[in-house]
Design a protein around this motif. Structure first.
Motif, PDB file in Angstrom:
ATOM      1  N   LEU A  62      28.587  39.492  52.864  1.00  0.00           N
ATOM      2  CA  LEU A  62      29.270  40.308  52.395  1.00  0.00           C
ATOM      3  C   LEU A  62      30.868  40.175  51.083  1.00  0.00           C
ATOM      4  O   LEU A  62      30.711  41.317  50.507  1.00  0.00           O
ATOM      5  N   ARG A  63      30.732  39.160  50.980  1.00  0.00           N
ATOM      6  CA  ARG A  63      32.654  39.009  50.366  1.00  0.00           C
ATOM      7  C   ARG A  63      31.802  38.746  48.822  1.00  0.00           C
ATOM      8  O   ARG A  63      32.002  39.505  47.652  1.00  0.00           O
ATOM      9  N   ALA A  64      30.270  38.022  48.784  1.00  0.00           N
ATOM     10  CA  ALA A  64      30.482  37.636  47.023  1.00  0.00           C
ATOM     11  C   ALA A  64      29.498  39.402  47.252  1.00  0.00           C
ATOM     12  O   ALA A  64      29.215  39.720  45.325  1.00  0.00           O
ATOM     13  N   ARG A  65      28.705  40.377  47.963  1.00  0.00           N
ATOM     14  CA  ARG A  65      28.516  41.282  47.642  1.00  0.00           C
ATOM     15  C   ARG A  65      29.496  42.035  46.788  1.00  0.00           C
ATOM     16  O   ARG A  65      29.138  42.295  45.732  1.00  0.00           O
ATOM     17  N   ARG A  66      30.575  42.414  47.654  1.00  0.00           N
ATOM     18  CA  ARG A  66      31.942  43.079  47.397  1.00  0.00           C
ATOM     19  C   ARG A  66      31.861  43.050  45.947  1.00  0.00           C
ATOM     20  O   ARG A  66      32.597  43.306  44.777  1.00  0.00           O
ATOM     21  N   ARG A  67      32.421  41.212  45.406  1.00  0.00           N
ATOM     22  CA  ARG A  67      33.036  40.955  44.446  1.00  0.00           C
ATOM     23  C   ARG A  67      31.518  41.139  43.436  1.00  0.00           C
ATOM     24  O   ARG A  67      31.919  41.290  41.716  1.00  0.00           O
ATOM     25  N   HIS A  90      29.926  28.381  49.029  1.00  0.00           N
ATOM     26  CA  HIS A  90      31.229  28.847  48.697  1.00  0.00           C
ATOM     27  C   HIS A  90      30.766  28.268  46.847  1.00  0.00           C
ATOM     28  O   HIS A  90      31.023  29.776  46.776  1.00  0.00           O
ATOM     29  N   PRO A  91      30.066  27.779  46.622  1.00  0.00           N
ATOM     30  CA  PRO A  91      30.716  27.947  45.236  1.00  0.00           C
ATOM     31  C   PRO A  91      29.451  28.490  44.852  1.00  0.00           C
ATOM     32  O   PRO A  91      29.762  29.010  43.077  1.00  0.00           O
ATOM     33  N   HIS A  92      28.447  28.525  44.971  1.00  0.00           N
ATOM     34  CA  HIS A  92      27.019  29.844  44.495  1.00  0.00           C
ATOM     35  C   HIS A  92      27.793  30.821  44.577  1.00  0.00           C
ATOM     36  O   HIS A  92      27.400  31.355  43.853  1.00  0.00           O
ATOM     37  N   LEU A  93      27.871  31.409  45.704  1.00  0.00           N
ATOM     38  CA  LEU A  93      28.645  33.149  46.003  1.00  0.00           C
ATOM     39  C   LEU A  93      29.939  32.745  45.199  1.00  0.00           C
ATOM     40  O   LEU A  93      29.664  34.255  44.587  1.00  0.00           O
ATOM     41  N   ASP A  94      30.277  31.628  44.684  1.00  0.00           N
ATOM     42  CA  ASP A  94      31.816  32.600  44.332  1.00  0.00           C
ATOM     43  C   ASP A  94      30.817  32.663  42.354  1.00  0.00           C
ATOM     44  O   ASP A  94      32.009  33.168  41.801  1.00  0.00           O
ATOM     45  N   ALA A  95      30.064  31.729  41.821  1.00  0.00           N
ATOM     46  CA  ALA A  95      30.087  32.040  40.605  1.00  0.00           C
ATOM     47  C   ALA A  95      28.941  32.786  40.805  1.00  0.00           C
ATOM     48  O   ALA A  95      29.129  34.128  39.137  1.00  0.00           O
ATOM     49  N   ALA A  96      28.301  33.319  41.135  1.00  0.00           N
ATOM     50  CA  ALA A  96      27.740  34.857  40.912  1.00  0.00           C
ATOM     51  C   ALA A  96      28.177  35.568  40.135  1.00  0.00           C
ATOM     52  O   ALA A  96      27.406  36.451  39.513  1.00  0.00           O
ATOM     53  N   ALA A  97      29.336  35.793  40.796  1.00  0.00           N
ATOM     54  CA  ALA A  97      30.530  37.381  40.891  1.00  0.00           C
ATOM     55  C   ALA A  97      30.329  37.253  38.797  1.00  0.00           C
ATOM     56  O   ALA A  97      31.628  37.735  38.165  1.00  0.00           O
ATOM     57  N   LEU A  98      30.247  35.809  38.501  1.00  0.00           N
ATOM     58  CA  LEU A  98      31.460  35.768  36.894  1.00  0.00           C
ATOM     59  C   LEU A  98      30.150  35.867  36.117  1.00  0.00           C
ATOM     60  O   LEU A  98      30.810  35.250  35.024  1.00  0.00           O
ATOM     61  N   TRP A  99      29.421  35.720  36.111  1.00  0.00           N
ATOM     62  CA  TRP A  99      28.003  36.385  35.679  1.00  0.00           C
ATOM     63  C   TRP A  99      28.203  37.019  34.438  1.00  0.00           C
ATOM     64  O   TRP A  99      28.955  38.004  35.254  1.00  0.00           O
ATOM     65  N   PRO A 100      29.144  37.398  33.042  1.00  0.00           N
ATOM     66  CA  PRO A 100      28.409  38.590  32.163  1.00  0.00           C
ATOM     67  C   PRO A 100      27.198  39.881  32.868  1.00  0.00           C
ATOM     68  O   PRO A 100      26.432  39.477  32.960  1.00  0.00           O
ATOM     69  N   PRO A 101      27.463  40.679  32.339  1.00  0.00           N
ATOM     70  CA  PRO A 101      26.782  41.904  33.020  1.00  0.00           C
ATOM     71  C   PRO A 101      25.432  42.068  30.891  1.00  0.00           C
ATOM     72  O   PRO A 101      25.907  41.506  30.528  1.00  0.00           O
ATOM     73  N   PRO A 102      24.635  42.229  32.201  1.00  0.00           N
ATOM     74  CA  PRO A 102      24.445  43.111  33.275  1.00  0.00           C
ATOM     75  C   PRO A 102      24.466  42.046  34.187  1.00  0.00           C
ATOM     76  O   PRO A 102      23.356  41.364  34.457  1.00  0.00           O
ATOM     77  N   LEU A 103      24.842  42.134  35.194  1.00  0.00           N
ATOM     78  CA  LEU A 103      25.064  41.478  36.510  1.00  0.00           C
ATOM     79  C   LEU A 103      24.052  42.461  37.525  1.00  0.00           C
ATOM     80  O   LEU A 103      24.421  43.372  38.627  1.00  0.00           O
ATOM     81  N   THR A 104      23.198  41.369  37.525  1.00  0.00           N
ATOM     82  CA  THR A 104      22.542  41.264  38.924  1.00  0.00           C
ATOM     83  C   THR A 104      21.985  39.883  39.583  1.00  0.00           C
ATOM     84  O   THR A 104      21.643  38.918  39.162  1.00  0.00           O
ATOM     85  N   VAL A 105      22.071  39.973  41.155  1.00  0.00           N
ATOM     86  CA  VAL A 105      22.347  39.050  41.757  1.00  0.00           C
ATOM     87  C   VAL A 105      21.441  39.581  43.027  1.00  0.00           C
ATOM     88  O   VAL A 105      21.665  40.595  43.173  1.00  0.00           O
ATOM     89  N   VAL A 106      20.284  38.065  43.543  1.00  0.00           N
ATOM     90  CA  VAL A 106      19.259  38.537  44.257  1.00  0.00           C
ATOM     91  C   VAL A 106      19.783  37.168  45.561  1.00  0.00           C
ATOM     92  O   VAL A 106      19.438  36.498  44.408  1.00  0.00           O
ATOM     93  N   PHE A 107      19.968  37.706  46.870  1.00  0.00           N
ATOM     94  CA  PHE A 107      19.886  36.745  47.525  1.00  0.00           C
ATOM     95  C   PHE A 107      18.822  36.543  48.213  1.00  0.00           C
ATOM     96  O   PHE A 107      17.696  37.128  48.793  1.00  0.00           O
ATOM     97  N   ASP A 108      17.754  35.282  47.967  1.00  0.00           N
ATOM     98  CA  ASP A 108      16.955  35.115  48.048  1.00  0.00           C
ATOM     99  C   ASP A 108      17.161  34.389  49.215  1.00  0.00           C
ATOM    100  O   ASP A 108      17.842  32.784  49.785  1.00  0.00           O
TER     101      ASP A 108
END
Length: 141
Positions: free
Chosen positions: A94-99, A60-78
């Motif tokens: 899915l929730r993390a992706r949506r955020r 949870h903490p990793h997925l929640d923090a992912a959306a808080l990074w400044p733009p340009p925001l690209t997140v890879v789920f490995d």
């Protein structure tokens, strides 16, 4: 596992992850189930072990923090080190992706595990996440 440096390639031509400890860019500490790092400007969340209700506290903490990074925001789920994920784990992704998308970002997924790819296909989420086989490929896309 990656050795952490500054993410600029270190002058040796290789991209190395950047373990971030800069003000305003908080990265949760690694757990047996997740760790977050950066390669170039891309946030990578590496998931490992079994992702289900019992391990949610570790991701949870990793997925929640992912959306808080400044733009340009690209997140890879490995999902490379992942052994198992159930529908609860998929719902977390899915929730993390949506955020991330709500903040104008984009996501990618690396997944080579046949059973996980089959689960993504059976649930129709392969069309949502569009997984590629390797982290390197996800970083390129």
């Amino acid at each position: 596992m990656h050795e952490g440096v500054n993410g600029d390639g270190g002058g040796d031509g290789e991209d190395r992850p950047e373990f971030v400890h800069r003000l305003g860019e908080v990265v949760p500490p690694p757990t047996p189930y997740a760790r977050t790092y950066r390669i170039r400007q891309i946030v990578v969340i590496e998931l490992a072990g079994e992702i289900d209700l019992g391990s949610a506290h570790g991701i949870h903490p990793h997925l929640d923090a992912a959306a808080l990074w400044p733009p340009p925001l690209t997140v890879v789920f490995d999902l490379g080190p992942l052994e198992f994920i159930d529908c609860y784990g998929l719902a977390l992704l899915l929730r993390a992706r949506r955020r991330v998308i709500e903040r104008g970002g984009r996501t990618a997924m690396a997944c080579a595990h046949p059973q996980t790819r089959k689960l993504l296909a059976m649930t129709g989420l392969d069309g949502v996440f569009r997984p590629v086989l390797t982290l390197e490929e996800a970083l390129r896309d």
